[in-house]
Design a protein around this motif. Structure first.
Motif, PDB file in Angstrom:
ATOM      1  N   ASP A   1       0.861  -1.189   0.000  1.00 48.77           N
ATOM      2  CA  ASP A   1       0.000   0.000   0.000  1.00 48.77           C
ATOM      3  C   ASP A   1       0.893   1.234   0.000  1.00 48.77           C
ATOM      4  N   LEU A   2       0.598   2.151  -0.906  1.00 53.34           N
ATOM      5  CA  LEU A   2       1.406   3.375  -1.032  1.00 53.34           C
ATOM      6  C   LEU A   2       1.210   4.309   0.160  1.00 53.34           C
ATOM      7  N   TYR A   3       0.106   4.173   0.843  1.00 52.02           N
ATOM      8  CA  TYR A   3      -0.244   5.019   2.006  1.00 52.02           C
ATOM      9  C   TYR A   3      -0.469   4.089   3.198  1.00 52.02           C
TER      10      TYR A   3
ATOM     11  N   GLN B   1     -11.403  -5.548   4.469  1.00 52.01           N
ATOM     12  CA  GLN B   1     -11.944  -5.536   3.096  1.00 52.01           C
ATOM     13  C   GLN B   1     -13.217  -4.697   3.146  1.00 52.01           C
ATOM     14  N   PHE B   2     -13.198  -3.557   2.436  1.00 56.95           N
ATOM     15  CA  PHE B   2     -14.295  -2.586   2.523  1.00 56.95           C
ATOM     16  C   PHE B   2     -15.158  -2.650   1.270  1.00 56.95           C
ATOM     17  N   ASN B   3     -16.440  -2.582   1.456  1.00 51.52           N
ATOM     18  CA  ASN B   3     -17.390  -2.643   0.335  1.00 51.52           C
ATOM     19  C   ASN B   3     -18.256  -1.405   0.318  1.00 51.52           C
TER      20      ASN B   3
ATOM     21  N   ALA C   1     -18.580   2.292   3.543  1.00 54.77           N
ATOM     22  CA  ALA C   1     -17.798   1.402   4.421  1.00 54.77           C
ATOM     23  C   ALA C   1     -16.322   1.769   4.420  1.00 54.77           C
ATOM     24  N   GLY C   2     -15.952   2.808   3.655  1.00 48.38           N
ATOM     25  CA  GLY C   2     -14.560   3.241   3.635  1.00 48.38           C
ATOM     26  C   GLY C   2     -13.804   2.857   2.378  1.00 48.38           C
ATOM     27  N   GLN C   3     -14.457   2.207   1.419  1.00 42.75           N
ATOM     28  CA  GLN C   3     -13.756   1.806   0.187  1.00 42.75           C
ATOM     29  C   GLN C   3     -13.423   3.049  -0.640  1.00 42.75           C
TER      30      GLN C   3
HETATM   31  P1  AMP Z   1      -9.843   0.958   0.208  1.00 44.92           P
HETATM   32  O1  AMP Z   1     -10.056   2.293   0.838  1.00 44.92           O
HETATM   33  O2  AMP Z   1     -10.237  -0.211   1.037  1.00 44.92           O
HETATM   34  O3  AMP Z   1     -10.512   0.966  -1.158  1.00 44.92           O
HETATM   35  O4  AMP Z   1      -8.306   0.797   0.017  1.00 44.92           O
HETATM   36  C1  AMP Z   1      -7.579   1.317  -1.043  1.00 44.92           C
HETATM   37  C2  AMP Z   1      -6.142   1.318  -0.617  1.00 44.92           C
HETATM   38  O5  AMP Z   1      -5.352   1.537  -1.751  1.00 44.92           O
HETATM   39  C3  AMP Z   1      -5.805   2.415   0.385  1.00 44.92           C
HETATM   40  O6  AMP Z   1      -5.257   1.815   1.550  1.00 44.92           O
HETATM   41  C4  AMP Z   1      -4.793   3.282  -0.354  1.00 44.92           C
HETATM   42  O7  AMP Z   1      -3.792   3.736   0.516  1.00 44.92           O
HETATM   43  C5  AMP Z   1      -4.259   2.325  -1.390  1.00 44.92           C
HETATM   44  N1  AMP Z   1      -3.764   2.902  -2.636  1.00 44.92           N
HETATM   45  C6  AMP Z   1      -4.349   3.858  -3.382  1.00 44.92           C
HETATM   46  N2  AMP Z   1      -3.637   4.052  -4.519  1.00 44.92           N
HETATM   47  C7  AMP Z   1      -2.598   3.184  -4.475  1.00 44.92           C
HETATM   48  C8  AMP Z   1      -1.507   2.882  -5.355  1.00 44.92           C
HETATM   49  N3  AMP Z   1      -1.334   3.526  -6.504  1.00 44.92           N
HETATM   50  N4  AMP Z   1      -0.616   1.924  -4.984  1.00 44.92           N
HETATM   51  C9  AMP Z   1      -0.779   1.268  -3.810  1.00 44.92           C
HETATM   52  N5  AMP Z   1      -1.781   1.502  -2.950  1.00 44.92           N
HETATM   53  C10 AMP Z   1      -2.677   2.442  -3.271  1.00 44.92           C
END
Ligand code: AMP
Length: 147
Positions: free
Chosen positions: A37-39, A93-95, A99-101
């Motif tokens: 994950d980048l963040y 795992q968010f949907n 839910a935070g997705q």
């Molecule tokens: P979610 O909020 O469950 O959809 O998670 C998406 C995740 O993707 C978050 O934790 C972001 O930090 C991560 N993310 C977004 N863009 C990138 C990317 N380009 N490379 C890696 N992780 C990413």
């Protein structure tokens, strides 16, 4: 984005799968891709995604692809534990946006957890590229040695 939003083939994870965007890849096979994950919410935060399913969320994913996804998630969790020695690992795992997705290609978060250390804010702070690269190298080695 609702739970029933159509799949957007331009989402960032679809672009990563097609090789149009970079990622810190730690594992791939025919069906599954995993990258850092980048963040990250903690060091080693890893995302596991199906490669061949245009699935927004859990409601859309075929059972076979879900089984492959979770089988790899288990293998990578074991490798994370061996390499980083966390005291816990959180799978998330968010949907749906409610839910935070934030990325609408289904994925599982593997988040190493350490006693007394809270979680970073979700999708908020970009990690240092050198730190991500160093972790990637360690995890690639460890995963390759695992079965
Ligand atoms: P979610 O909020 O469950 O959809 O998670 C998406 C995740 O993707 C978050 O934790 C972001 O930090 C991560 N993310 C977004 N863009 C990138 C990317 N380009 N490379 C890696 N992780 C990413």
């Amino acid at each position: 984005m609702s739970l029933h939003t159509p799949y957007d083939p331009q989402n960032i994870f679809a672009r990563i799968i097609r090789g149009e965007a970079p990622c810190y890849k730690v594992y791939e096979d025919e069906d599954v891709l995993a990258f850092l994950d980048l963040y990250p919410q903690s060091p080693g935060h890893t995302l596991v995604i199906p490669r061949r399913s245009a699935a927004v969320n859990l409601l859309d994913l075929e059972t076979g692809a879900l089984c492959r996804l979770m089988t790899v998630a288990q293998r990578l969790t074991r490798a994370l534990v061996e390499e980083l020695q966390p005291e816990g690992v959180q799978l998330a795992q968010f949907n749906g946006a409610a839910a935070g997705q934030t990325v609408f290609h289904i994925h599982v978060h593997l988040v190493p957890r350490y006693a007394g250390q809270g979680l970073g804010i979700h999708a908020a702070q970009e990690a240092d590229p050198d730190a991500l690269q160093a972790l990637q190298a360690r995890l690639v080695r460890r995963i390759a040695a695992s079965s």
